[in-house]
Design a protein around this motif. Structure first.
Motif, short mmCIF file in Angstrom:
data_model
loop_
_atom_site.label_atom_id
_atom_site.label_comp_id
_atom_site.label_asym_id
_atom_site.label_seq_id
_atom_site.Cartn_x
_atom_site.Cartn_y
_atom_site.Cartn_z
N LEU A 25 0.83 -1.20 0.00
CA LEU A 25 0.00 0.00 0.00
C LEU A 25 0.87 1.25 0.00
O LEU A 25 0.61 2.19 -0.76
CB LEU A 25 -0.94 -0.01 1.21
N LEU A 26 1.92 1.28 0.81
CA LEU A 26 2.83 2.43 0.81
C LEU A 26 3.51 2.61 -0.55
O LEU A 26 3.64 3.73 -1.04
CB LEU A 26 3.88 2.28 1.92
N ARG A 27 3.94 1.51 -1.15
CA ARG A 27 4.55 1.59 -2.49
C ARG A 27 3.57 2.18 -3.50
O ARG A 27 3.94 2.98 -4.34
CB ARG A 27 5.04 0.22 -2.94
N CYS A 28 2.33 1.79 -3.38
CA CYS A 28 1.29 2.27 -4.29
C CYS A 28 1.00 3.75 -4.05
O CYS A 28 0.80 4.51 -5.00
CB CYS A 28 0.04 1.42 -4.12
N LEU A 52 -5.55 0.72 7.78
CA LEU A 52 -4.25 0.04 7.78
C LEU A 52 -3.12 1.02 8.06
O LEU A 52 -2.24 0.76 8.87
CB LEU A 52 -4.00 -0.64 6.43
N ILE A 53 -3.16 2.15 7.37
CA ILE A 53 -2.10 3.17 7.54
C ILE A 53 -2.17 3.77 8.94
O ILE A 53 -1.14 3.88 9.62
CB ILE A 53 -2.21 4.26 6.46
N ARG A 54 -3.35 4.15 9.40
CA ARG A 54 -3.49 4.77 10.72
C ARG A 54 -3.06 3.81 11.83
O ARG A 54 -2.39 4.22 12.78
CB ARG A 54 -4.93 5.22 10.99
N HIS A 55 -3.45 2.54 11.73
CA HIS A 55 -3.07 1.57 12.75
C HIS A 55 -1.54 1.41 12.81
O HIS A 55 -0.96 1.40 13.90
CB HIS A 55 -3.75 0.22 12.48
N ALA A 56 -0.91 1.31 11.65
CA ALA A 56 0.55 1.19 11.61
C ALA A 56 1.20 2.43 12.21
O ALA A 56 2.15 2.34 12.99
CB ALA A 56 1.03 0.96 10.18
N GLU A 57 0.66 3.62 11.88
CA GLU A 57 1.22 4.86 12.43
C GLU A 57 1.10 4.90 13.96
O GLU A 57 2.04 5.31 14.64
CB GLU A 57 0.50 6.08 11.83
N GLU A 58 -0.04 4.46 14.47
CA GLU A 58 -0.23 4.44 15.93
C GLU A 58 0.77 3.52 16.61
O GLU A 58 1.35 3.87 17.63
CB GLU A 58 -1.66 3.98 16.26
N GLU A 59 0.98 2.35 16.04
CA GLU A 59 1.90 1.39 16.63
C GLU A 59 3.36 1.82 16.49
O GLU A 59 4.16 1.61 17.40
CB GLU A 59 1.70 0.00 16.02
N LEU A 60 3.70 2.40 15.35
CA LEU A 60 5.08 2.82 15.11
C LEU A 60 5.44 4.11 15.84
O LEU A 60 6.60 4.34 16.17
CB LEU A 60 5.32 3.00 13.61
N GLY A 61 4.44 4.96 16.06
CA GLY A 61 4.69 6.22 16.75
C GLY A 61 5.18 7.34 15.84
O GLY A 61 5.68 8.35 16.33
N PHE A 62 5.01 7.17 14.54
CA PHE A 62 5.36 8.25 13.60
C PHE A 62 4.46 8.16 12.37
O PHE A 62 3.94 7.09 12.05
CB PHE A 62 6.84 8.22 13.21
N PRO A 63 4.27 9.30 11.69
CA PRO A 63 3.42 9.31 10.50
C PRO A 63 4.10 8.63 9.31
O PRO A 63 5.32 8.72 9.15
CB PRO A 63 3.17 10.79 10.22
N LEU A 64 3.31 7.95 8.51
CA LEU A 64 3.82 7.31 7.30
C LEU A 64 3.54 8.16 6.06
O LEU A 64 4.24 8.02 5.06
CB LEU A 64 3.19 5.92 7.13
N SER A 77 -1.26 12.48 -1.17
CA SER A 77 -0.42 12.01 -0.07
C SER A 77 0.96 11.68 -0.60
O SER A 77 1.11 11.26 -1.74
CB SER A 77 -1.00 10.74 0.56
N ARG A 78 1.94 11.88 0.26
CA ARG A 78 3.29 11.44 -0.06
C ARG A 78 3.88 10.80 1.18
O ARG A 78 3.43 11.07 2.30
CB ARG A 78 4.15 12.57 -0.59
N LEU A 79 4.85 9.95 0.97
CA LEU A 79 5.46 9.24 2.09
C LEU A 79 6.40 10.13 2.86
O LEU A 79 7.11 10.96 2.29
CB LEU A 79 6.22 8.01 1.58
N THR A 80 6.44 9.92 4.17
CA THR A 80 7.39 10.63 5.02
C THR A 80 8.76 9.96 4.89
O THR A 80 8.88 8.84 4.41
CB THR A 80 6.95 10.59 6.50
N ALA A 81 9.77 10.64 5.37
CA ALA A 81 11.12 10.07 5.38
C ALA A 81 11.15 8.81 6.24
O ALA A 81 11.82 7.83 5.89
CB ALA A 81 12.13 11.11 5.91
N GLU A 82 10.40 8.81 7.34
CA GLU A 82 10.34 7.63 8.21
C GLU A 82 9.72 6.44 7.49
O GLU A 82 10.15 5.30 7.65
CB GLU A 82 9.55 7.93 9.48
#
Length: 96
Positions: A25-28, A52-64, A77-82
């Protein structure tokens, strides 16, 4: 016999929050420029992709993703450096 190894990240309770699906999903998102377009390309409901994105962000502690709203040409939308670093590490670990 066919060997297959699946890589995913789990939280403290053992619940998966990042693996091949969110990675694709991030690659897409990176390719399409928006979460909505990425979800459509993957034949996934926008709400599922969003969660999916929000749940991952919550668990990782940074925005995707970083969002842009409206304007000429619409939002996106664009991907963050993290997120890019996470994807690189995921790719490296998968290929090891």
């Amino acid at each position: 016999m066919r060997e297959q190894i699946k890589l995913y990240l789990c939280n403290e309770e053992g619940q998966r929050f990042f693996g091949e699906g969110p990675y694709q999903l991030l690659r897409c998102i990176e390719r399409c420029g928006s979460l909505r377009s990425a979800a459509q390309e993957m034949n996934m409901a926008y709400t599922k992709a969003f969660h999916l994105i929000r749940h991952a962000e919550e668990e990782l502690g940074f925005p995707l993703t970083e969002k842009t709203i409206g304007g000429t040409g619409g939002g996106g939308s664009r991907l963050t450096a993290e997120a890019k670093e996470l994807m690189t590490r995921y790719e490296q670990y998968k290929s090891a």
